[in-house]
Design an enzyme around this catalytic site. Structure first.
Site, PDB file in Angstrom:
ATOM      1  N   HIS A 113      10.702  -1.531  -1.123  1.00 24.65           N
ATOM      2  CA  HIS A 113      10.261  -2.719  -1.656  1.00 24.65           C
ATOM      3  C   HIS A 113      10.783  -3.386  -2.235  1.00 24.65           C
ATOM      4  O   HIS A 113      11.695  -3.605  -2.669  1.00 24.65           O
ATOM      5  CB  HIS A 113      10.067  -3.178  -0.005  1.00 24.65           C
ATOM      6  CG  HIS A 113      10.302  -4.676   0.026  1.00 24.65           C
ATOM      7  ND1 HIS A 113      10.654  -5.381   1.029  1.00 24.65           N
ATOM      8  CD2 HIS A 113       9.163  -5.879  -0.448  1.00 24.65           C
ATOM      9  CE1 HIS A 113      10.677  -6.455   1.285  1.00 24.65           C
ATOM     10  NE2 HIS A 113      10.156  -7.191  -0.104  1.00 24.65           N
ATOM     11  N   CYS A 164      11.040  -3.357   6.631  1.00 26.36           N
ATOM     12  CA  CYS A 164      11.696  -2.278   5.226  1.00 26.36           C
ATOM     13  C   CYS A 164      10.063  -1.622   4.639  1.00 26.36           C
ATOM     14  O   CYS A 164      10.552  -0.770   4.433  1.00 26.36           O
ATOM     15  CB  CYS A 164      12.532  -3.110   4.635  1.00 26.36           C
ATOM     16  SG  CYS A 164      11.887  -5.080   3.771  1.00 26.36           S
TER      17      CYS A 164
END
Length: 473
Positions: free
Chosen positions: A134, A80
């Site tokens: 993130h 991610c």
């Protein structure tokens, strides 16, 4: 006669002045396109508009009917943090840049003008809602506002919260008789709806984001979404195997999942547990579909959709038992292929494309659609020609994870594990025309060595000029 000519000249001047005035008026009053960007964590392209028929996601289905849907979109790295930083800067991961989940754009590529910064510099109001980067504070100067709900991995039930406090990750699932807004993504939807209501009256164009956290683990969703599915009808994937021809390096121990309570520390998952996790994943997708629906309905109610681009993407794929794997972190197609669709007012209406598209192509596309010059640091290629109905001239993508680098070209998926000098020490090749489940590695077969040599050369030509350089910029 002279009087008649004079009258005609006066009429011509007045008509010309009126046309210029109207042209100027149009230019002054036409607003730039807004952008609503919806990102979904760990979302597989296992949806109805991709040919599946078992996950209930009516709002995503409806959006697809109004969008251009990409059948072959690929993230540039299946984790991610790195995937998001790569997409939002339009630049490729390298051996030293955009490496893992904890990647920060500010550290790995501080000189790149990110997509939100570009839009902010060109008069857009930029709002980061939910999980976009993130790290909440990454690229903070690019945003006029950054908002996240309370806890990232919140549970609704007290007993689940207690387990979470006393263990590393808590339970991998939860089905609770609660309202949608109790969970994080329900709060997110309400925040984005509220933003739309405020932005409606603004003369400033907006870049509004909705960073959805589910279906990321743990699979927590109100019980009504679990009740949409009959677990007895859930099957393990056809590719639930690890063929001996596939390099062992291609697999992993799915450590992300094993940190949760009740998950064995090694070995295959029991079949009942595997099906329970698949059930939870489906329920989580249906839950976030409902939250996305709230936002899209409000966009329409406010009559903002007529001037707003809507783009939706998942940050990477996810394994649900494919190759006996769970989570991402591999270069099989199940981790690299992603859902991607874009709705452009007046230009999209449910089209699909098989053009191979990389996530670094999103940035230059939105730049072009909003009429803003694309920065030189951007490495992607705009897919506006595809939106306009033309064929893409690009038929390849490159993705990587750790030492593994994958070239996707036509039906071929070619992966090399390379060292710091770019020398391959392991290979993997699949032909999706014959082997869509990636069960027969062709890389060591004699008859494919000429193809391997060609693909190895092409991979190095396309993985980026700075791929092996330690200099991050």
């Amino acid at each position: 006669m002279m009087q008649r000519i004079f009258i005609l000249l006066v009429l011509l001047v007045l008509t010309s002045s009126k046309e210029k005035s109207e042209e100027t008026y149009v230019k002054k009053t036409s607003k730039p396109l807004n952008v609503l960007m919806i990102t979904v964590d760990d979302l597989r392209p296992e949806l109805n508009f991709y040919g599946a028929n078992h996950i209930k996601s009516p709002n995503l289905d409806k959006l697809a009917q109004q969008s251009l849907v990409f059948n072959r979109a690929y993230c540039n790295i299946p984790v991610c943090g790195a995937s998001r930083a790569s997409l939002l800067t339009g630049t490729r991961p390298t051996r030293y840049r955009f490496i893992n989940a904890f990647t920060k754009k500010d550290e790995d590529h501080p000189t790149a003008i990110s997509l939100p910064m570009l839009l902010k510099q060109n008069g857009y109001r930029t709002i980061s809602n939910g999980k976009i980067y993130h790290h909440k504070t990454d690229d903070a100067e690019a945003w006029d506002e950054i908002w996240q709900a309370d806890k990232l991995w919140n549970y609704a039930l007290l007993k689940s919260q207690e387990i979470r406090r006393n263990t590393q990750r808590g339970l991998p699932i939860e089905a609770a008789e609660v309202h949608d807004s109790i969970y994080r993504d329900g709060k997110l939807a309400l925040k984005v709806v509220n933003d739309l209501q405020k932005l409606k009256s603004s003369s400033q164009p907006f870049f509004l984001t909705m960073g959805v956290t589910k279906p990321h683990l743990p699979f927590c969703a109100p019980k009504k979404y679990w009740d949409l599915y009959d677990r007895s009808k859930i099957e393990l994937p056809e590719s639930y195997q690890q063929p001996k021809t596939t390099p062992k390096k291609a697999f992993h121990n799915y450590g992300e999942l094993r940190k949760y309570e009740g998950i064995p520390k090694k070995g295959d998952l029991p079949e009942d547990l595997a099906k329970e996790l698949i059930h939870g994943y489906y329920a989580s997708v249906s839950y976030v579909d409902a939250q996305i629906g709230l936002v899209l309905d409000e966009l329409k109610r406010l009559k903002l959709e007529e001037n707003t681009i809507v783009i939706l993407w998942g940050d990477h794929g996810w394994n649900l038992g494919d190759h006996k794997l769970w989570c991402k972190h591999v270069t099989f197609e199940t981790a690299l292929r992603t859902p991607l669709m874009i709705k452009v007012p007046g230009r999209t209406k449910g089209q699909t494309t098989d053009a191979i598209t990389e996530y670094i192509d999103v940035y230059p596309t939105l730049s072009e659609l909003t009429g803003i010059e694309i920065p030189k640091t951007v490495e992607g290629k705009s897919f506006v020609p595809v939106i306009n109905g033309n064929e893409s001239k690009k038929d390849w993508a490159v993705s990587k994870f750790k030492d593994a680098v994958t070239l996707i070209t036509g039906d071929l998926f070619y992966t090399e594990w390379t060292d710091n000098e770019g020398v391959a020490y392991e290979r993997m090749l699949f032909d999706h025309a014959k082997d869509p489940l990636e069960l027969d590695n062709l890389a060591e077969k004699e008859e494919y060595q000429q193809t391997i040599a060609m693909l190895a050369k092409e991979l190095r030509e396309k993985w980026g000029k700075n791929f092996l350089k330690e200099n991050k910029n």
